[in-house]
Design a protein around this motif. Structure first.
Motif, mmCIF file in Angstrom:
data_model
loop_
_atom_site.group_PDB
_atom_site.id
_atom_site.type_symbol
_atom_site.label_atom_id
_atom_site.label_comp_id
_atom_site.label_asym_id
_atom_site.label_seq_id
_atom_site.Cartn_x
_atom_site.Cartn_y
_atom_site.Cartn_z
ATOM 1 N N ASP A 1 0.822 -1.206 0.000
ATOM 2 C CA ASP A 1 0.000 0.000 0.000
ATOM 3 C C ASP A 1 0.855 1.253 0.000
ATOM 4 O O ASP A 1 0.587 2.202 -0.730
ATOM 5 N N VAL B 1 0.578 3.909 -2.949
ATOM 6 C CA VAL B 1 0.104 5.267 -2.697
ATOM 7 C C VAL B 1 1.115 6.274 -3.211
ATOM 8 O O VAL B 1 0.771 7.245 -3.881
ATOM 9 N N LEU C 1 -0.583 8.387 -6.275
ATOM 10 C CA LEU C 1 -1.263 9.609 -5.853
ATOM 11 C C LEU C 1 -0.425 10.826 -6.235
ATOM 12 O O LEU C 1 0.795 10.775 -6.190
ATOM 13 N N VAL D 1 -0.432 15.508 -2.615
ATOM 14 C CA VAL D 1 -1.114 14.759 -1.559
ATOM 15 C C VAL D 1 -0.118 13.938 -0.753
ATOM 16 O O VAL D 1 -0.165 13.917 0.474
ATOM 17 N N GLN E 1 3.364 15.309 1.927
ATOM 18 C CA GLN E 1 3.317 15.583 3.358
ATOM 19 C C GLN E 1 3.272 14.288 4.162
ATOM 20 O O GLN E 1 3.846 14.192 5.234
ATOM 21 N N ALA E 2 2.566 13.331 3.641
ATOM 22 C CA ALA E 2 2.332 12.124 4.429
ATOM 23 C C ALA E 2 3.571 11.244 4.496
ATOM 24 O O ALA E 2 3.835 10.632 5.517
ATOM 25 N N ARG F 1 -1.678 19.356 3.891
ATOM 26 C CA ARG F 1 -1.048 18.723 5.035
ATOM 27 C C ARG F 1 -2.047 17.848 5.795
ATOM 28 O O ARG F 1 -1.752 16.712 6.145
ATOM 29 N N ALA G 1 -3.013 14.863 3.823
ATOM 30 C CA ALA G 1 -1.897 13.933 3.786
ATOM 31 C C ALA G 1 -1.738 13.251 5.138
ATOM 32 O O ALA G 1 -1.478 12.049 5.204
ATOM 33 N N ALA G 2 -1.907 14.043 6.203
ATOM 34 C CA ALA G 2 -1.786 13.458 7.525
ATOM 35 C C ALA G 2 -2.837 12.369 7.709
ATOM 36 O O ALA G 2 -2.584 11.330 8.320
ATOM 37 N N LEU H 1 -4.066 10.537 5.378
ATOM 38 C CA LEU H 1 -3.634 9.353 4.643
ATOM 39 C C LEU H 1 -2.621 8.579 5.462
ATOM 40 O O LEU H 1 -2.626 7.353 5.504
ATOM 41 N N HIS H 2 -1.790 9.330 6.132
ATOM 42 C CA HIS H 2 -0.741 8.707 6.908
ATOM 43 C C HIS H 2 -1.336 7.979 8.104
ATOM 44 O O HIS H 2 -0.964 6.854 8.433
ATOM 45 N N PRO I 1 -4.003 4.196 7.111
ATOM 46 C CA PRO I 1 -3.502 3.455 5.951
ATOM 47 C C PRO I 1 -4.648 2.876 5.134
ATOM 48 O O PRO I 1 -4.582 2.795 3.919
ATOM 49 N N ALA J 1 -5.878 5.511 2.769
ATOM 50 C CA ALA J 1 -4.945 5.698 1.663
ATOM 51 C C ALA J 1 -5.083 4.554 0.667
ATOM 52 O O ALA J 1 -5.048 4.757 -0.541
ATOM 53 N N GLN J 2 -5.286 3.371 1.211
ATOM 54 C CA GLN J 2 -5.373 2.200 0.349
ATOM 55 C C GLN J 2 -6.597 2.283 -0.558
ATOM 56 O O GLN J 2 -6.538 1.988 -1.750
ATOM 57 N N TYR K 1 -8.133 5.022 -1.491
ATOM 58 C CA TYR K 1 -7.859 6.064 -2.475
ATOM 59 C C TYR K 1 -6.960 5.530 -3.584
ATOM 60 O O TYR K 1 -7.217 5.708 -4.771
ATOM 61 N N ALA K 2 -5.889 4.897 -3.144
ATOM 62 C CA ALA K 2 -4.906 4.442 -4.125
ATOM 63 C C ALA K 2 -5.545 3.455 -5.090
ATOM 64 O O ALA K 2 -5.340 3.546 -6.298
ATOM 65 N N ARG K 3 -6.330 2.529 -4.546
ATOM 66 C CA ARG K 3 -6.926 1.538 -5.439
ATOM 67 C C ARG K 3 -7.862 2.187 -6.446
ATOM 68 O O ARG K 3 -7.892 1.793 -7.612
ATOM 69 N N ILE L 1 -7.722 5.305 -7.650
ATOM 70 C CA ILE L 1 -7.020 6.085 -8.685
ATOM 71 C C ILE L 1 -6.210 5.152 -9.586
ATOM 72 O O ILE L 1 -6.105 5.382 -10.798
ATOM 73 N N PHE M 1 -9.225 13.829 -8.374
ATOM 74 C CA PHE M 1 -8.881 13.164 -7.131
ATOM 75 C C PHE M 1 -8.514 14.181 -6.048
ATOM 76 O O PHE M 1 -8.991 14.102 -4.920
ATOM 77 N N THR M 2 -7.699 15.157 -6.411
ATOM 78 C CA THR M 2 -7.316 16.170 -5.421
ATOM 79 C C THR M 2 -8.530 16.984 -5.010
ATOM 80 O O THR M 2 -8.683 17.330 -3.831
ATOM 81 N N LEU N 1 -10.495 15.139 -2.473
ATOM 82 C CA LEU N 1 -9.901 15.239 -1.138
ATOM 83 C C LEU N 1 -10.238 16.579 -0.507
ATOM 84 O O LEU N 1 -10.470 16.700 0.687
#
Lengths: 600, 156
Positions: free
Chosen positions: A568, A572, A576, A580, A583-584, B29, B32-33, B35-36, B39, B42-43, B45-47, B49, B122-123, B126
């Motif tokens: 993942d 990502v 992405l 986006v 920062q992360a 930020r 992104a935070a 997403l961090h 997880p 983020a997963q 989202y990633a799938r 896109i 996508f952005t 978000l």
């Protein structure tokens, strides 16, 4: 040939290359400058550099040579070379840039977390780069020989020396500047003489290219042979010879022939095979059918201009065309010097836009080599006898333009050819050096310099000790290895979560290994006939599917090895947009802190 | 990135909904935070896109294979094409020597436009998960996306 102008062209290209290299050296301070030009290169200049690096001996000399000898089917090469960039744009450009991987082994390790895959990838990078470097150096030898009569090895040594020196001295930054420059030089060098060539063809009454006749000498022609040459005579004819022919020596006569001014001894050549030693000079009368080098079948203009006719004696033309297309479509993304370049884009979006620009520049260039290939049959058919059709781009300007203008055009073509060798060879040297220095020498700038030598010397040895295939064919084999190894790794790694380290390893070894074996067999035994020859000379059509299948099946069988969190994270980052993810996730480590092979 | 149809709001909106309560609105930020910190988010989202971009890439690739890959096949199947002439030049030479290149460039431009649009959507998504920021014209690109794709995430 005009030696002094040719040498002057060579010296100017090398001096400019080294000059800009030294200028670049003053600019590059940190280790990252050496590797990736600090990622500060403007889009157009970067696109020029990518195109300049990509347009190798195969594009500048090889395409015209193959078209001249084998006809319209060979246009699959330039189309494929350009289309490869489109495929790279579609599947790889932005995600790869975002992955932060600088080399293919970096990508393998980042995506799969495996030191073993990394090591196999490093070996493959070196193999592909060496395969790609050999024809560049052989092209350099051929060019210098054509222009100055120097022995074959001399040109290879000159180019290898300049390239190793420049890359060791300046690294990527200087290479970027040099290559941007080289693209525009190459475009000029092939475009300007092409215009004169077309004018000469028109003023000669536009002789037909597609007639029902085999190539004939347009006027009495003296062919000087640089090396021992075996050729086939299809219709008996009388020539005048000096030097050794069919084991007999002929001394020059005192009185030149009234017909063609040749001092040769009249010799009757019967149908069949004849061999002339190096240094022989054969004077052919006007209108004689051109004997072709052994292995190259004379083709009528009609057959030559018709697709899938197998003109020139190529077996299974339809299979060959598709295999060439597949290798070039998918191989481009796996070439080590191409990928490194993408890292000089600031982000994924810029990587995409740069690729479009590259495609435009390449497209403009590729319109031109077929002109030489076609008109070479009219103006320089003796190249079909000597077998040096790869020199068509170099010799045509001088044949068609008399006097000083022709000499200047020939010098320009020589400069372009050397730009092609130097820019591609330096790109390859830098990418191999980067892999070697990162994996073996801990990534210091000093290690990089040392590694440049490691990258440049083996292909120099290979180039000077082997005879070699036609330039574009040899490059095609490097593409086939890349398409059978790195293409599946990149495509599956970027788009499929299910790829595992074991699967990737198996696929790289199977695909890359099979293609490499085909390359070795082809190089050792030379051109052959029948299906086995077709399959070995154009291996991509079967090795690429095998590589994909092995990689996918191997991954499915070892599914348990996937770590969801790790996959993942990489996915990502690759997919992405930067605004986006920046920062992360911490930015990708700069290469002055090289990624360690922790294996996990 | 489901963008999508008017019936049934896209599932992803529900996943990202909590962030709307964050004071100060969207920031790169904060997103992104998130997403961090999540997880799983983020997963998802990633799938989404990845699926969009892959569909786009494969679409263009398929067109390329059909158009360019079809040329030798056409010559093989219709021998008359091999010697056909257009404006005094042989058709095969025109196609392989000239026409192929503008086609490649056009395909590249098309792909970059759409790929950037996918990322922009996508952005935007978000930035304001509640409302649908995509203009109707842009939505059309993804209109054919089926909704069940999101359900598949749970099994993975």
């Amino acid at each position: 040939m005009n030696q002094s102008l040719g040498i002057a062209a060579l010296v100017v290209v090398l001096a400019a290359t080294i000059g800009v290299g030294v200028y670049g050296l003053r600019l590059s301070r940190a280790t990252s400058d050496f590797y990736v030009a600090s990622r500060e290169v403007s889009p157009l200049w970067n696109a020029s550099a990518i195109s300049g690096e990509y347009l190798s001996a195969a594009s500048f000399l090889g395409v015209a040579g193959l078209v001249m000898a084998y006809g319209v089917d060979m246009l699959a090469y330039p189309v494929g070379y350009a289309a490869g960039y489109l495929v790279l744009l579609l599947l790889v450009a932005a995600p790869l840039r975002r992955s932060g991987a600088y080399t293919l082994p970096d990508f393998a390790e980042e995506r799969l977390g495996s030191a073993a895959v990394r090591r196999v990838a490093s070996v493959l990078v070196a193999v592909i780069a060496w395969l790609y470097l050999v024809p560049q150096l052989q092209g350099a030898g051929l060019t210098l020989q054509t222009v100055t009569g120097a022995p074959r090895w001399a040109g290879a040594v000159v180019v290898a020396g300049a390239v190793v020196g420049v890359s060791a001295a300046g690294g990527m930054r200087s290479v970027t500047l040099v290559q941007g420059l080289h693209f525009w030089l190459k475009l000029t060098a092939i475009a300007v003489p092409a215009v004169f060539l077309v004018l000469a063809w028109r003023s000669a009454g536009s002789p037909a290219l597609t007639g029902d006749d085999v190539p004939r000498f347009p006027h009495a022609t003296v062919v000087a042979l640089d090396q021992r040459t075996t050729f086939d005579v299809t219709a008996p004819l009388t020539i005048r010879a000096t030097g050794e022919l069919d084991g007999r020596s002929y001394a020059a006569t005192a009185v030149p022939s009234r017909r063609d001014g040749s001092t040769g001894v009249p010799v009757r050549l019967g149908r069949g095979e004849h061999t002339a030693a190096a240094g022989a000079r054969l004077a052919f009368p006007k209108g004689a059918a051109v004997p072709h080098r052994k292995g190259l079948r004379p083709a009528t203009g009609a057959a030559w201009a018709r697709p899938l006719s197998g003109a020139g004696g190529r077996a299974h033309p339809l299979y060959a065309v598709y295999s060439i297309l597949l290798a070039t479509f998918l191989g481009t993304m796996g070439l080590p010097h191409v990928l490194v370049r993408f890292y000089t884009n600031p982000d994924g979006r810029a990587a995409r836009r740069t690729t479009v620009l590259v495609l435009v520049l390449l497209s403009v260039f590729y319109l031109l080599p077929p002109v030489y290939g076609a008109l070479g049959r009219v103006f320089a058919p003796q190249l079909l006898l000597t077998g040096q059709t790869d020199t068509a781009v170099l010799v045509l300007p001088q044949i068609t333009q008399a006097g000083e203008a022709g000499r200047l055009l020939a010098a320009l073509a020589t400069a372009g050819a050397f730009a092609a060798f130097v820019s591609t060879a330096s790109g390859l040297t830098v990418s191999v050096a980067a892999v070697v220095s990162q994996d073996l020498l801990k990534g210091s700038a000093r290690g990089f310099r040392l590694a440049s030598l490691v990258a440049g010397v083996p292909p120099l040895v290979m180039a000077t000790t082997t005879a070699g295939l036609p330039v574009a064919d040899a490059i095609g084999l490097a593409f086939a290895v890349a398409a059978s190894s790195f293409c599946p790794l990149l495509v599956l790694g970027i788009w499929w979560r299910g790829l595992t380290d074991r699967g990737a390893l198996a696929g790289l070894v199977a695909g890359g290994g099979l293609a490499a074996v085909a390359v070795v067999v082809t190089s050792v035994r030379g051109p052959g006939h029948g299906w086995s020859a077709a399959l070995l000379e154009e291996p991509a059509a079967w090795t690429v599917p095998i590589a994909f299948a092995v990689m996918a099946i191997g991954s499915l069988l070892t599914r348990h090895r996937i770590s969801d969190a790790a996959v993942d994270r990489v996915m990502v980052r690759m997919h992405l947009p930067e605004e986006v993810t920046a920062q992360a996730y911490p930015p990708v480590p700069q290469v002055d802190v090289p990624p360690q092979t922790t294996g996990g | 990135m489901t963008g999508g149809g008017q019936p049934a709001p896209p599932r992803r909106v529900a996943v990202t909904a909590p962030r709307r309560k964050r004071a100060g609105g969207w920031s790169a930020r904060a997103a992104a935070a998130d997403l961090h910190a999540q997880p799983r988010l983020a997963q998802v989202y990633a799938r989404a896109i990845i699926r969009d971009q892959l569909r786009l890439a494969l679409g263009v690739l398929a067109a390329l294979v059909v158009v360019l890959g079809g040329v030798p096949a056409a010559f093989a199947l219709v021998p008359a094409l091999r010697t056909a002439e257009l404006l005094g030049f042989r058709l095969p030479w025109i196609i392989l020597g000239f026409v192929a290149y503008p086609v490649l460039v056009a395909a590249a431009v098309l792909h970059v436009r759409h790929a950037e649009r996918v990322e922009r959507d996508f952005t935007d998504l978000l930035r304001s998960p509640a409302e649908d920021p995509t203009a109707p014209a842009e939505r059309a690109v993804h209109a054919e996306r089926p909704e069940q794709g999101v359900d598949g995430e749970e099994s993975g």
